[in-house]
Design a protein around this motif. Structure first.
Motif, PDB file in Angstrom:
ATOM      1  N   LYS A  16       0.899  -1.028   0.090  1.00 41.43           N
ATOM      2  CA  LYS A  16      -0.338  -0.218   0.183  1.00 41.43           C
ATOM      3  C   LYS A  16       1.030   1.015   0.295  1.00 41.43           C
ATOM      4  CE  LYS A  16      -3.899  -2.135   2.565  1.00 41.43           C
ATOM      5  NZ  LYS A  16      -4.061  -2.798   4.060  1.00 41.43           N
ATOM      6  N   SER A  17       2.053   1.148   1.066  1.00 40.25           N
ATOM      7  CA  SER A  17       2.879   2.518   1.047  1.00 40.25           C
ATOM      8  C   SER A  17       3.175   2.434  -0.457  1.00 40.25           C
ATOM      9  CB  SER A  17       3.802   2.316   1.838  1.00 40.25           C
ATOM     10  OG  SER A  17       4.865   1.069   1.860  1.00 40.25           O
ATOM     11  N   VAL A  18       3.908   1.702  -1.282  1.00 38.90           N
ATOM     12  CA  VAL A  18       4.124   1.499  -2.373  1.00 38.90           C
ATOM     13  C   VAL A  18       3.218   2.616  -3.223  1.00 38.90           C
ATOM     14  CG1 VAL A  18       5.243   0.846  -4.770  1.00 38.90           C
ATOM     15  CG2 VAL A  18       6.011   0.077  -2.099  1.00 38.90           C
ATOM     16  N   LEU A  19       2.381   2.221  -3.254  1.00 39.44           N
ATOM     17  CA  LEU A  19       1.175   2.754  -4.366  1.00 39.44           C
ATOM     18  C   LEU A  19       1.413   4.240  -3.970  1.00 39.44           C
ATOM     19  CD1 LEU A  19      -1.354  -0.349  -4.154  1.00 39.44           C
ATOM     20  CD2 LEU A  19       0.155   0.491  -6.272  1.00 39.44           C
ATOM     21  N   TYR A  77       0.504   9.719  -4.419  1.00 35.00           N
ATOM     22  CA  TYR A  77       0.043  11.082  -3.830  1.00 35.00           C
ATOM     23  C   TYR A  77       1.435  11.709  -4.236  1.00 35.00           C
ATOM     24  CZ  TYR A  77      -3.777  10.186  -3.862  1.00 35.00           C
ATOM     25  OH  TYR A  77      -5.649   9.248  -2.957  1.00 35.00           O
ATOM     26  N   PHE A  78       3.287  11.440  -3.815  1.00 35.17           N
ATOM     27  CA  PHE A  78       4.261  11.966  -3.904  1.00 35.17           C
ATOM     28  C   PHE A  78       4.626  12.281  -4.946  1.00 35.17           C
ATOM     29  CE2 PHE A  78       4.533   9.979   0.797  1.00 35.17           C
ATOM     30  CZ  PHE A  78       3.796  10.412   1.693  1.00 35.17           C
ATOM     31  N   GLN A  79       4.471  11.402  -5.846  1.00 38.80           N
ATOM     32  CA  GLN A  79       5.677  11.225  -7.259  1.00 38.80           C
ATOM     33  C   GLN A  79       4.477  11.357  -8.432  1.00 38.80           C
ATOM     34  OE1 GLN A  79       8.195   7.911  -8.032  1.00 38.80           O
ATOM     35  NE2 GLN A  79       7.780   7.328  -6.246  1.00 38.80           N
ATOM     36  N   GLY A  80       3.557  12.088  -9.039  1.00 35.39           N
ATOM     37  CA  GLY A  80       2.518  12.307  -9.538  1.00 35.39           C
ATOM     38  C   GLY A  80       2.143  11.233 -10.274  1.00 35.39           C
ATOM     39  N   TYR A  81       2.454  10.369 -10.127  1.00 31.60           N
ATOM     40  CA  TYR A  81       1.854   9.373 -11.128  1.00 31.60           C
ATOM     41  C   TYR A  81       0.464   9.145 -10.965  1.00 31.60           C
ATOM     42  CZ  TYR A  81       6.591   7.115 -12.108  1.00 31.60           C
ATOM     43  OH  TYR A  81       7.871   6.545 -11.513  1.00 31.60           O
ATOM     44  N   VAL A 110       0.642   3.566 -12.405  1.00 30.20           N
ATOM     45  CA  VAL A 110       0.686   2.748 -11.623  1.00 30.20           C
ATOM     46  C   VAL A 110       0.760   1.240 -12.264  1.00 30.20           C
ATOM     47  CG1 VAL A 110       0.833   2.301  -9.178  1.00 30.20           C
ATOM     48  CG2 VAL A 110       1.119   4.214  -9.697  1.00 30.20           C
ATOM     49  N   SER A 111      -0.527   1.422 -12.273  1.00 29.73           N
ATOM     50  CA  SER A 111      -0.607  -0.501 -12.789  1.00 29.73           C
ATOM     51  C   SER A 111       0.523  -0.841 -13.762  1.00 29.73           C
ATOM     52  CB  SER A 111      -2.441  -0.155 -14.241  1.00 29.73           C
ATOM     53  OG  SER A 111      -2.943  -1.782 -14.360  1.00 29.73           O
ATOM     54  N   GLU A 112       0.457   0.097 -14.741  1.00 28.20           N
ATOM     55  CA  GLU A 112       1.960  -0.637 -15.790  1.00 28.20           C
ATOM     56  C   GLU A 112       2.953  -0.736 -15.515  1.00 28.20           C
ATOM     57  OE1 GLU A 112       1.914   2.260 -19.493  1.00 28.20           O
ATOM     58  OE2 GLU A 112      -0.293   2.044 -19.401  1.00 28.20           O
TER      59      GLU A 112
END
Length: 189
Positions: free
Chosen positions: A136-139, A144-148, A153-155
């Motif tokens: 969860k933290s990676v997502l 939210y922090f890197q703007g993806y 993120v799915s890809e």
């Protein structure tokens, strides 16, 4: 000018829209008691009810042009004006009661608990996010922090889009619980 003793609803509406004083007096004479009863049920104070009644009829006078016959009867419309005016007054009174002048609060009134509401810039959100499960933290970090975007993120992680969205939603709920449970309450030392 002779005052008219009776109006049909259509005549009354037309006369009111032409700003006829006689029509307005007729409206007041025939509907004020019903409106006052509704207002009193809401504000429960005679002085406030009288003020609301005056405000209501002023609004009716000013806004009669917005009345639409197709949306309901004249009585229904003026009743809603009075009801909404009374509710607005009640909300204003409640808001004014809740506001506290800090000049009237003394230190002993605060008791032993002091609530600390930190400035968001001083909270280490990344550390709180890192306390979540890694999946969860990676997502949260990526979105939210890197703007993806969720799709990116799915890809990037080769996860189904639904899984990404579901895990992010669960992570956000966990973060809400963390903030609610802790609520940053500190005991005064």
């Amino acid at each position: 000018m002779i005052s008219k003793s009776a109006y049909t609803e259509q005549e009354l509406i037309s006369s009111l829209k032409c700003n006829s004083r006689e029509a307005f007096e007729y409206l007041y004479d025939h509907y004020a008691s019903a409106l006052y009863g509704i207002i009193m049920k809401i504000v429960k104070d005679e002085d406030k009810a009288a003020d609301v009644m005056q405000d209501s009829f002023l609004k009716i006078w000013k806004n009669i042009g917005s009345y639409n016959v197709e949306k309901g009867t004249l009585f229904t419309w003026i009743l809603n004006v009075a009801r909404n005016t009374a509710i607005d007054r009640l909300r204003l009174d409640v808001k004014n009661e809740k506001s506290v002048s800090w000049d009237t609060v003394i230190e002993s009134d605060l008791g032993n608990n002091v609530v600390f509401n930190p400035i968001p810039a001083t909270i280490d959100i990344r550390a709180i996010v890192a306390s979540l499960l890694p999946e969860k933290s990676v997502l949260i970090d990526l979105v939210y922090f890197q703007g993806y975007t969720h799709e990116e993120v799915s890809e990037k992680l080769s996860l189904p889009l639904g899984t990404v969205k579901s895990r992010i939603r669960k992570a956000l709920n966990e973060l809400r619980e963390i903030f609610d449970v802790h609520s940053f309450t500190l005991r005064a030392a």
